[in-house]
Design a protein around this motif. Structure first.
Motif, PDB file in Angstrom:
ATOM      1  N   ASP A 249       0.839  -1.209   0.000  1.00 51.14           N
ATOM      2  CA  ASP A 249       0.000   0.000   0.000  1.00 51.14           C
ATOM      3  C   ASP A 249       0.871   1.256   0.000  1.00 51.14           C
ATOM      4  OD1 ASP A 249      -1.928  -1.894   0.093  1.00 51.14           O
ATOM      5  OD2 ASP A 249      -3.126  -0.927   1.647  1.00 51.14           O
ATOM      6  N   ASP A 250       2.070   1.124   0.611  1.00 52.13           N
ATOM      7  CA  ASP A 250       3.064   2.200   0.467  1.00 52.13           C
ATOM      8  C   ASP A 250       4.163   1.624  -0.430  1.00 52.13           C
ATOM      9  OD1 ASP A 250       5.048   4.056   0.573  1.00 52.13           O
ATOM     10  OD2 ASP A 250       5.385   3.930   2.738  1.00 52.13           O
ATOM     11  N   PRO A 251       4.031   1.836  -1.753  1.00 56.77           N
ATOM     12  CA  PRO A 251       4.926   1.131  -2.690  1.00 56.77           C
ATOM     13  C   PRO A 251       6.404   1.433  -2.454  1.00 56.77           C
ATOM     14  CG  PRO A 251       3.336   2.534  -3.864  1.00 56.77           C
ATOM     15  CD  PRO A 251       3.116   2.770  -2.408  1.00 56.77           C
ATOM     16  N   LYS A 252       6.700   2.604  -1.872  1.00 64.80           N
ATOM     17  CA  LYS A 252       8.111   2.972  -1.656  1.00 64.80           C
ATOM     18  C   LYS A 252       8.753   2.093  -0.583  1.00 64.80           C
ATOM     19  CE  LYS A 252       7.788   7.487  -0.945  1.00 64.80           C
ATOM     20  NZ  LYS A 252       6.420   7.849  -0.939  1.00 64.80           N
ATOM     21  N   ASP A 253       7.902   1.535   0.301  1.00 65.30           N
ATOM     22  CA  ASP A 253       8.465   0.795   1.431  1.00 65.30           C
ATOM     23  C   ASP A 253       7.864  -0.615   1.515  1.00 65.30           C
ATOM     24  OD1 ASP A 253      10.260   0.700   3.491  1.00 65.30           O
ATOM     25  OD2 ASP A 253       8.826   1.370   5.011  1.00 65.30           O
ATOM     26  N   ARG A 254       7.547  -1.170   0.339  1.00 60.32           N
ATOM     27  CA  ARG A 254       6.924  -2.498   0.342  1.00 60.32           C
ATOM     28  C   ARG A 254       7.878  -3.532   0.951  1.00 60.32           C
ATOM     29  NH1 ARG A 254       3.965  -5.568  -4.698  1.00 60.32           N
ATOM     30  NH2 ARG A 254       2.539  -6.720  -3.363  1.00 60.32           N
ATOM     31  N   PHE A 255       7.321  -4.514   1.618  1.00 55.18           N
ATOM     32  CA  PHE A 255       8.080  -5.605   2.256  1.00 55.18           C
ATOM     33  C   PHE A 255       9.024  -5.078   3.349  1.00 55.18           C
ATOM     34  CE2 PHE A 255       7.708  -7.479  -2.265  1.00 55.18           C
ATOM     35  CZ  PHE A 255       6.446  -8.001  -2.002  1.00 55.18           C
ATOM     36  N   ALA A 256       8.617  -3.969   3.990  1.00 57.32           N
ATOM     37  CA  ALA A 256       9.458  -3.418   5.077  1.00 57.32           C
ATOM     38  C   ALA A 256       9.632  -4.438   6.194  1.00 57.32           C
ATOM     39  CB  ALA A 256       8.832  -2.139   5.623  1.00 57.32           C
ATOM     40  N   ASP A 257       8.605  -5.295   6.407  1.00 59.12           N
ATOM     41  CA  ASP A 257       8.724  -6.282   7.486  1.00 59.12           C
ATOM     42  C   ASP A 257       9.856  -7.276   7.206  1.00 59.12           C
ATOM     43  OD1 ASP A 257       6.794  -5.235   9.153  1.00 59.12           O
ATOM     44  OD2 ASP A 257       5.150  -6.301   8.167  1.00 59.12           O
ATOM     45  N   ILE A 258      10.058  -7.602   5.925  1.00 58.10           N
ATOM     46  CA  ILE A 258      11.187  -8.489   5.588  1.00 58.10           C
ATOM     47  C   ILE A 258      12.485  -7.713   5.792  1.00 58.10           C
ATOM     48  CG2 ILE A 258      12.313  -9.824   3.752  1.00 58.10           C
ATOM     49  CD1 ILE A 258       9.552 -10.311   2.539  1.00 58.10           C
ATOM     50  N   ARG A 259      12.507  -6.485   5.256  1.00 58.72           N
ATOM     51  CA  ARG A 259      13.698  -5.633   5.350  1.00 58.72           C
ATOM     52  C   ARG A 259      14.099  -5.393   6.813  1.00 58.72           C
ATOM     53  NH1 ARG A 259      11.459  -2.066   2.484  1.00 58.72           N
ATOM     54  NH2 ARG A 259      12.000  -3.034   0.514  1.00 58.72           N
ATOM     55  N   ASN A 260      13.098  -5.177   7.667  1.00 57.45           N
ATOM     56  CA  ASN A 260      13.383  -4.838   9.075  1.00 57.45           C
ATOM     57  C   ASN A 260      13.442  -6.067   9.989  1.00 57.45           C
ATOM     58  OD1 ASN A 260      13.336  -2.177   8.297  1.00 57.45           O
ATOM     59  ND2 ASN A 260      11.169  -1.923   8.775  1.00 57.45           N
ATOM     60  N   ARG A 261      13.374  -7.238   9.376  1.00 54.79           N
ATOM     61  CA  ARG A 261      13.432  -8.516  10.132  1.00 54.79           C
ATOM     62  C   ARG A 261      12.314  -8.611  11.159  1.00 54.79           C
ATOM     63  NH1 ARG A 261      19.315  -9.793   9.125  1.00 54.79           N
ATOM     64  NH2 ARG A 261      19.949  -7.929   8.001  1.00 54.79           N
ATOM     65  N   ASN A 262      11.149  -8.122  10.773  1.00 49.27           N
ATOM     66  CA  ASN A 262       9.998  -8.143  11.675  1.00 49.27           C
ATOM     67  C   ASN A 262       9.110  -9.348  11.368  1.00 49.27           C
ATOM     68  OD1 ASN A 262       7.787  -7.482  13.307  1.00 49.27           O
ATOM     69  ND2 ASN A 262       6.873  -6.228  11.691  1.00 49.27           N
ATOM     70  N   PRO A 263       9.037 -10.332  12.256  1.00 52.82           N
ATOM     71  CA  PRO A 263       8.192 -11.501  11.982  1.00 52.82           C
ATOM     72  C   PRO A 263       6.712 -11.144  12.076  1.00 52.82           C
ATOM     73  CG  PRO A 263       9.362 -11.758  14.084  1.00 52.82           C
ATOM     74  CD  PRO A 263       9.726 -10.408  13.546  1.00 52.82           C
ATOM     75  N   SER A 264       6.177 -10.647  10.989  1.00 47.96           N
ATOM     76  CA  SER A 264       4.783 -10.194  10.948  1.00 47.96           C
ATOM     77  C   SER A 264       3.851 -11.405  10.863  1.00 47.96           C
ATOM     78  CB  SER A 264       4.572  -9.316   9.720  1.00 47.96           C
ATOM     79  OG  SER A 264       4.690 -10.120   8.557  1.00 47.96           O
ATOM     80  N   PHE A 265       2.561 -11.136  11.008  1.00 42.31           N
ATOM     81  CA  PHE A 265       1.576 -12.214  10.890  1.00 42.31           C
ATOM     82  C   PHE A 265       1.721 -12.909   9.539  1.00 42.31           C
ATOM     83  CE2 PHE A 265      -2.598 -13.871   9.727  1.00 42.31           C
ATOM     84  CZ  PHE A 265      -2.920 -14.597  10.860  1.00 42.31           C
ATOM     85  N   CYS A 266       1.917 -12.126   8.484  1.00 41.67           N
ATOM     86  CA  CYS A 266       2.015 -12.707   7.135  1.00 41.67           C
ATOM     87  C   CYS A 266       3.264 -13.591   7.009  1.00 41.67           C
ATOM     88  CB  CYS A 266       2.076 -11.601   6.080  1.00 41.67           C
ATOM     89  SG  CYS A 266       0.688 -10.476   6.141  1.00 41.67           S
ATOM     90  N   LEU A 267       4.383 -13.094   7.505  1.00 41.54           N
ATOM     91  CA  LEU A 267       5.643 -13.851   7.355  1.00 41.54           C
ATOM     92  C   LEU A 267       5.606 -15.131   8.186  1.00 41.54           C
ATOM     93  CD1 LEU A 267       8.277 -10.961   7.375  1.00 41.54           C
ATOM     94  CD2 LEU A 267       7.321 -12.194   5.409  1.00 41.54           C
ATOM     95  N   LEU A 268       5.009 -15.045   9.383  1.00 43.32           N
ATOM     96  CA  LEU A 268       4.942 -16.241  10.234  1.00 43.32           C
ATOM     97  C   LEU A 268       3.995 -17.275   9.638  1.00 43.32           C
ATOM     98  CD1 LEU A 268       4.918 -14.601  13.772  1.00 43.32           C
ATOM     99  CD2 LEU A 268       6.795 -15.824  12.672  1.00 43.32           C
ATOM    100  N   THR A 269       2.904 -16.797   9.049  1.00 44.06           N
ATOM    101  CA  THR A 269       1.968 -17.735   8.420  1.00 44.06           C
ATOM    102  C   THR A 269       2.646 -18.419   7.234  1.00 44.06           C
ATOM    103  OG1 THR A 269       0.198 -16.224   9.051  1.00 44.06           O
ATOM    104  CG2 THR A 269      -0.380 -17.954   7.509  1.00 44.06           C
ATOM    105  N   ALA A 270       3.388 -17.627   6.456  1.00 44.37           N
ATOM    106  CA  ALA A 270       4.098 -18.221   5.309  1.00 44.37           C
ATOM    107  C   ALA A 270       5.124 -19.240   5.802  1.00 44.37           C
ATOM    108  CB  ALA A 270       4.781 -17.114   4.504  1.00 44.37           C
ATOM    109  N   SER A 271       5.813 -18.920   6.889  1.00 41.76           N
ATOM    110  CA  SER A 271       6.826 -19.835   7.440  1.00 41.76           C
ATOM    111  C   SER A 271       6.179 -21.126   7.922  1.00 41.76           C
ATOM    112  CB  SER A 271       7.541 -19.195   8.629  1.00 41.76           C
ATOM    113  OG  SER A 271       8.278 -18.103   8.196  1.00 41.76           O
ATOM    114  N   GLU A 272       4.971 -20.975   8.490  1.00 42.58           N
ATOM    115  CA  GLU A 272       4.282 -22.160   8.992  1.00 42.58           C
ATOM    116  C   GLU A 272       3.810 -23.039   7.830  1.00 42.58           C
ATOM    117  OE1 GLU A 272       1.851 -21.773  12.922  1.00 42.58           O
ATOM    118  OE2 GLU A 272       0.458 -22.050  11.267  1.00 42.58           O
ATOM    119  N   ARG A 273       3.369 -22.378   6.755  1.00 43.09           N
ATOM    120  CA  ARG A 273       2.845 -23.125   5.602  1.00 43.09           C
ATOM    121  C   ARG A 273       3.940 -23.787   4.792  1.00 43.09           C
ATOM    122  NH1 ARG A 273      -2.122 -20.218   2.483  1.00 43.09           N
ATOM    123  NH2 ARG A 273      -3.522 -20.391   4.238  1.00 43.09           N
ATOM    124  N   SER A 274       5.095 -23.133   4.684  1.00 43.40           N
ATOM    125  CA  SER A 274       6.127 -23.631   3.785  1.00 43.40           C
ATOM    126  C   SER A 274       7.493 -23.687   4.472  1.00 43.40           C
ATOM    127  CB  SER A 274       6.182 -22.726   2.546  1.00 43.40           C
ATOM    128  OG  SER A 274       7.429 -22.846   1.920  1.00 43.40           O
TER     129      SER A 274
END
Ligand code: FPP
Ligand code: MG
Length: 345
Positions: free
Chosen positions: A242-267
């Motif tokens: 939604d903020d295209p300039k800072d997309r995937f900031a959670d990956i960049r900032n090493r923040n285990p977000s709900f999305c990243l943890l769900t992806a980790s659990e699935r795969s």
């Protein structure tokens, strides 16, 4: 013929209308009163020997009055208050306290995160320094407690406990940084402590004000769940860009977000790739983009959207009989707006 752009703009307008409707009870006059009291609280003067301290309120005003905050917490207080028929005068003080606690937490959070921008503007710590930001947060926190001191003492006691929850959650988040093996349950604990607890206090404080003990659990639990949904929305916006300039900031900032943890659990393969990336000192941009695309390919955006809507439904169920009061219906409309705004195009 309606173009895609027109369609999008109609959608945006209807969302805006829904937002207005959802928050209509926190009428403009109520929000204006909250704004005036926030200003008054943060414009308190210092006597001559304490002039040095005026920078603390200057930093607070920079964040809180000039920063374009959405005033979500005061709006929530307004809606909870309408559901219980609370007097606007006292409600405005609770709303101000809620916003000040939020502002204090951001002044501290920007130090923790070493943040340079907040709401698109330089953080207090980058305009002044970390010391000013921390002490300004302390000052703002004390002003929040003072704002509600003439109401039932439990309101302040619960606010003090709230700050403990928020601090615990902030520490849990620091520990979680760079750890894709963290459980989703732990994510829930952090989201509840960081955001849900304050939303919950907004409800609880209103019930305590009205001495309606039977309503405490309803309003607090509704707020808690809305806070978690709000945090999930943040994670989803990052994934969708939604903020295209800072997309995937959670990956960049090493923040285990709900999305990243769900992806980790699935795969397990994704988890391994993320672990490897986060174990490196430097993260390269193409790698961040690739990891982000993998999360999307796993269908995590839709999953998060569904989880968020479920959380909003549970928030409404928590309201119990108050869902049918005027303010309760406005809270439902706000929850609907939160989901609708994130529905995949
Ligand atoms: C911002 O959210 C931060 C919070 C909601 C809470 C932070 C809490 C503390 C620092 C504990 C101290 C609390 C008080 C009341 C003094 P975020 O970190 O998810 O978002 P952002 O950093 O990306 O804006
Ligand atoms: Mg933060």
């Amino acid at each position: 013929m309606i173009t895609e752009a027109q369609n999008k703009s109609t959608e945006a307008q209807s969302q805006e209308r829904l937002l207005q409707r959802g928050l209509s009870l926190s009428k403009e006059s109520f929000l204006a009163e909250v704004e005036a009291r926030l200003r008054k609280a943060l414009e308190g003067g210092f006597s001559a020997p304490m002039q040095e301290a005026s920078v603390l309120l200057e930093a607070a005003r920079h964040l809180c009055l000039e920063g374009g905050g959405k005033r979500v917490r005061p709006r929530l207080v307004g809606m909870f208050g309408e559901a219980l028929g609370a007097p606007e005068e006292a409600l405005a003080d609770i709303a101000v306290a809620g916003e000040l606690i939020h502002a204090a937490s951001l002044l501290h959070d920007d130090v923790v995160d070493e943040g340079t921008l907040r709401r698109g503007r330089p953080t207090a710590r980058s305009l002044w320094d970390n010391k000013v930001s921390v002490l300004s947060g302390d000052m703002v926190l004390s002003l929040a407690f003072l704002q509600v001191k003439r109401y039932p003492p439990m309101i302040t006691e619960r606010a003090v406990e709230l700050v403990a929850s928020m601090s615990r959650a902030a520490m849990m988040e620091i520990v979680a940084c760079g750890r894709p093996e963290m459980s989703i349950e732990a994510w829930w604990g952090i989201a509840m402590g960081k955001t849900g607890a304050l939303f919950g206090w907004c409800g609880e404080a209103v019930a305590l004000l009205m001495n309606q003990t039977d309503a405490i659990a309803n309003l607090r639990d509704c707020g808690l769940r809305l806070g978690v949904a709000f945090q999930m929305a943040d994670d989803l916006k990052d994934l969708r860009g939604d903020d295209p300039k800072d997309r995937f900031a959670d990956i960049r900032n090493r923040n285990p977000s709900f999305c990243l943890l769900t992806a980790s659990e699935r795969s397990p393969a994704f988890r391994q790739a993320l672990s490897l990336a986060w174990s490196k000192e430097r993260l390269e941009e193409p790698q961040i983009q690739q990891l982000g695309e993998s999360v999307l390919a796993l269908g995590i955006a839709e999953h998060t959207y569904q989880a968020l809507c479920r959380e909003v439904d549970l928030a409404m169920a928590a309201l119990g009989p108050y869902l049918y009061a005027p303010g309760g219906r406005d809270i439902a409309a706000w929850g609907e707006w939160l989901c609708k705004g994130l529905r995949q195009a």
